[in-house]
Motif scaffolding. Structure first.
Motif, PDB file in Angstrom:
ATOM      1  N   LEU A  79       0.945  -1.084   0.111  1.00 45.13           N
ATOM      2  CA  LEU A  79      -0.091  -0.033   0.062  1.00 45.13           C
ATOM      3  C   LEU A  79       0.877   1.008   0.153  1.00 45.13           C
ATOM      4  O   LEU A  79       1.052   1.837   0.772  1.00 45.13           O
ATOM      5  CB  LEU A  79      -0.951  -0.020   1.113  1.00 45.13           C
ATOM      6  N   TYR A  82       0.057   5.010   1.263  1.00 45.46           N
ATOM      7  CA  TYR A  82      -0.511   5.287   2.801  1.00 45.46           C
ATOM      8  C   TYR A  82       0.686   5.198   3.851  1.00 45.46           C
ATOM      9  O   TYR A  82       1.685   4.725   3.617  1.00 45.46           O
ATOM     10  CB  TYR A  82      -1.346   4.114   3.138  1.00 45.46           C
ATOM     11  N   ALA A  93      -5.464  -2.405   7.064  1.00 43.67           N
ATOM     12  CA  ALA A  93      -5.660  -1.854   5.716  1.00 43.67           C
ATOM     13  C   ALA A  93      -5.431  -3.032   4.769  1.00 43.67           C
ATOM     14  O   ALA A  93      -5.981  -2.909   3.682  1.00 43.67           O
ATOM     15  CB  ALA A  93      -4.889  -0.608   5.620  1.00 43.67           C
ATOM     16  N   LEU A  94      -4.228  -3.796   5.082  1.00 35.06           N
ATOM     17  CA  LEU A  94      -4.220  -4.907   4.050  1.00 35.06           C
ATOM     18  C   LEU A  94      -5.355  -5.861   3.781  1.00 35.06           C
ATOM     19  O   LEU A  94      -5.759  -6.358   2.750  1.00 35.06           O
ATOM     20  CB  LEU A  94      -2.763  -5.787   4.477  1.00 35.06           C
ATOM     21  N   ASN A  97      -7.795  -4.145   1.725  1.00 34.24           N
ATOM     22  CA  ASN A  97      -7.456  -3.772   0.251  1.00 34.24           C
ATOM     23  C   ASN A  97      -7.156  -5.071  -0.369  1.00 34.24           C
ATOM     24  O   ASN A  97      -7.234  -5.056  -1.668  1.00 34.24           O
ATOM     25  CB  ASN A  97      -6.492  -2.839   0.371  1.00 34.24           C
ATOM     26  N   TYR A  98      -6.973  -6.121   0.557  1.00 31.09           N
ATOM     27  CA  TYR A  98      -6.594  -7.548  -0.342  1.00 31.09           C
ATOM     28  C   TYR A  98      -7.290  -8.644   0.374  1.00 31.09           C
ATOM     29  O   TYR A  98      -6.880  -9.609   0.834  1.00 31.09           O
ATOM     30  CB  TYR A  98      -4.945  -7.809  -0.103  1.00 31.09           C
TER      31      TYR A  98
END
Length: 123
Positions: A79, A82, A93-94, A97-98
């Motif tokens: 990312l 970020y 967040a990983l 997003n994934y």
């Protein structure tokens, strides 16, 4: 590169070709600790801070490739746009997003929910 040449490439279809020709990062990363070393000198004393993250999600290690800058902000190669105030925020967040890399699993033996195995595709 000459600024005019860069402008010409940026405004043409050549940019996409150029970007697609760049070396690609491997699709998978090896799980294991991510280590960042930061150094500074203060009043003739060398300071070295080594930050090591060993991260698991659902009991499985991930190679998140986290780093810490001199202000303590965490960044993650997966990312790149970020910055995070903590490693927990980066890993959250990983997952956001994934999601395909972090499938839901019912709880199982050992508390990891998997009972073994690793797909090797986690970032």
């Amino acid at each position: 590169m000459d600024p005019q040449a860069l402008a010409n490439v940026a405004t043409s279809d050549k940019l996409g070709g150029y970007l697609s020709s760049l070396p690609k990062l491997p699709a998978t990363h090896h799980a294991g600790p991510a280590t960042t070393v930061r150094t500074t000198v203060h009043r003739d004393h060398q300071i070295v801070v080594t930050t090591r993250y060993e991260i698991t999600v659902d009991g499985l290690p991930i190679g998140a490739h986290l780093g810490v800058d001199s202000n303590g902000q965490v960044h993650c190669h997966a990312l790149p746009a970020y910055q995070f105030p903590s490693a927990l925020g980066a890993v959250s967040a990983l997952i956001d997003n994934y999601p395909e890399e972090f499938p839901a699993h019912p709880p199982g033996p050992g508390g990891g929910g998997h009972g073994g195995g690793h797909d090797g595709g986690r970032h």
